[in-house]
Write a protein that holds these residues in place. Structure first.
Motif, PDB file in Angstrom:
ATOM      1  N   THR A  46       0.851  -1.189   0.000  1.00 39.68           N
ATOM      2  CA  THR A  46       0.000   0.000   0.000  1.00 39.68           C
ATOM      3  C   THR A  46       0.883   1.234   0.000  1.00 39.68           C
ATOM      4  OG1 THR A  46      -1.727  -1.155   1.209  1.00 39.68           O
ATOM      5  CG2 THR A  46      -1.772   1.246   1.295  1.00 39.68           C
ATOM      6  N   SER A  48       0.949   5.275   0.494  1.00 41.70           N
ATOM      7  CA  SER A  48       0.047   6.224   1.168  1.00 41.70           C
ATOM      8  C   SER A  48      -0.223   7.471   0.345  1.00 41.70           C
ATOM      9  CB  SER A  48       0.598   6.605   2.533  1.00 41.70           C
ATOM     10  OG  SER A  48       1.819   7.276   2.380  1.00 41.70           O
TER      11      SER A  48
ATOM     12  N   PHE B  31      12.268   5.010   1.472  1.00 42.25           N
ATOM     13  CA  PHE B  31      10.870   4.894   1.055  1.00 42.25           C
ATOM     14  C   PHE B  31       9.961   5.092   2.255  1.00 42.25           C
ATOM     15  CE2 PHE B  31      13.220   2.268  -1.981  1.00 42.25           C
ATOM     16  CZ  PHE B  31      12.848   2.883  -3.154  1.00 42.25           C
ATOM     17  N   GLY B  33       5.990   5.900   3.585  1.00 35.24           N
ATOM     18  CA  GLY B  33       4.613   5.798   3.123  1.00 35.24           C
ATOM     19  C   GLY B  33       4.267   4.510   2.409  1.00 35.24           C
ATOM     20  N   VAL B  34       5.092   3.483   2.547  1.00 39.76           N
ATOM     21  CA  VAL B  34       4.740   2.168   2.001  1.00 39.76           C
ATOM     22  C   VAL B  34       4.409   1.259   3.173  1.00 39.76           C
ATOM     23  CG1 VAL B  34       5.519   0.188   0.672  1.00 39.76           C
ATOM     24  CG2 VAL B  34       6.210   2.487  -0.009  1.00 39.76           C
ATOM     25  N   SER B  35       3.233   0.666   3.145  1.00 41.87           N
ATOM     26  CA  SER B  35       2.811  -0.125   4.300  1.00 41.87           C
ATOM     27  C   SER B  35       2.108  -1.392   3.837  1.00 41.87           C
ATOM     28  CB  SER B  35       1.868   0.706   5.175  1.00 41.87           C
ATOM     29  OG  SER B  35       0.729   1.071   4.422  1.00 41.87           O
TER      30      SER B  35
END
Lengths: 79, 79
Positions: A46, A48, B31, B33-35
């Motif tokens: 995901t 954001s 990086f 905001g990658v989850s």
């Protein structure tokens, strides 16, 4: 938030023993007519904000794929 | 002949340590905001005749996925 899939596969010219093992097991399980089995990694993540596909491509280049032997494709997953 | 992709993922409720390892490595590589990284298998195969998706689904059930902990999706690849 966009969910992105990255598929990492061995390059065509690289031997894939895992795929070969599956392919050889199939006839004895009753599956005829299945060939050219290749096995790679499927990563979902995901992002954001920003361009999810672009971010996923950068992550794949930096961490997920070995460019010497692997290639990858990126696609947005439906919500 | 149709080429079919099977994506095999651990079920949502099953811990995915490989995905967690990637997720934890990302901030130090720049990086943010990658989850929710999840990693599974991506299998491509060629079906010589009949319904490619149906055959791939049967192969996945018989050999590629462990139904106790994994789920899979099947899709036709573009030529």
């Amino acid at each position: 938030m966009p969910r992105v899939a990255v598929d990492v596969m061995l390059k065509r010219e690289i031997l894939d023993p895992q795929g070969q093992a599956v392919e050889r097991a199939l006839p004895s399980l009753g599956f005829a007519g299945v060939s050219d089995v290749r096995i790679g990694k499927h990563v979902e993540l995901t992002v954001s904000d920003g361009d999810g596909e672009q971010a996923a491509r950068q992550v794949a280049e930096a961490l997920l794929a070995n460019p010497v032997i692997e290639e990858f494709s990126v696609r947005l997953l439906p919500d």
